[in-house]
Design an enzyme around this catalytic site. Structure first.
Site, PDB file in Angstrom:
ATOM      1  N   ARG A 184       0.831  -1.211   0.000  1.00  0.00           N
ATOM      2  CA  ARG A 184       0.000   0.000   0.000  1.00  0.00           C
ATOM      3  C   ARG A 184       0.861   1.255   0.000  1.00  0.00           C
ATOM      4  NH1 ARG A 184      -3.372  -0.069   4.972  1.00  0.00           N
ATOM      5  NH2 ARG A 184      -1.564  -1.178   5.714  1.00  0.00           N
ATOM      6  N   ASN A 217      -6.245  -2.755   2.592  1.00  0.00           N
ATOM      7  CA  ASN A 217      -6.300  -4.205   2.661  1.00  0.00           C
ATOM      8  C   ASN A 217      -7.751  -4.643   2.731  1.00  0.00           C
ATOM      9  OD1 ASN A 217      -3.506  -4.437   2.729  1.00  0.00           O
ATOM     10  ND2 ASN A 217      -3.403  -4.481   4.951  1.00  0.00           N
TER      11      ASN A 217
END
Length: 91
Positions: free
Chosen positions: A20, A38
């Site tokens: 990320r 997520n």
């Protein structure tokens, strides 16, 4: 330039490996806004808005093999930009 929204789901070993953060850095370099988070099933969902060519480039980078971890596949959906986002954040 047409503004678009890219929603992409990356599967593989993409959680807990800096994926990320890496996605955020690439998106900011491309001038995109949005977020990466997520999901409960182990994927990372990426939502990016901005110029179509920049979103296409981000998708290429997500599939490119230079990401943290291991990406086994990326599924994408394209739509009109909704606006309202500023910056690119990890959720």
């Amino acid at each position: 330039m047409t503004e678009v929204r890219l929603t992409a789901w990356a599967r593989g070993r993409v959680q807990g490996v800096g994926f990320r953060w890496w996605t955020r850095a690439r998106a900011l370099e491309l001038g995109l806004v949005g977020w990466a988070r997520n999901t409960a099933d182990g994927r990372v969902e990426v939502v990016a808005e901005g110029p179509e060519d920049s979103c296409v480039r981000l998708l290429e980078l997500l599939r490119g093999g230079d990401t943290p971890g291991r990406v086994d596949g990326v599924v994408e959906r394209w739509s009109e930009a909704k606006g309202g986002s500023t910056g690119f954040v990890e959720r």
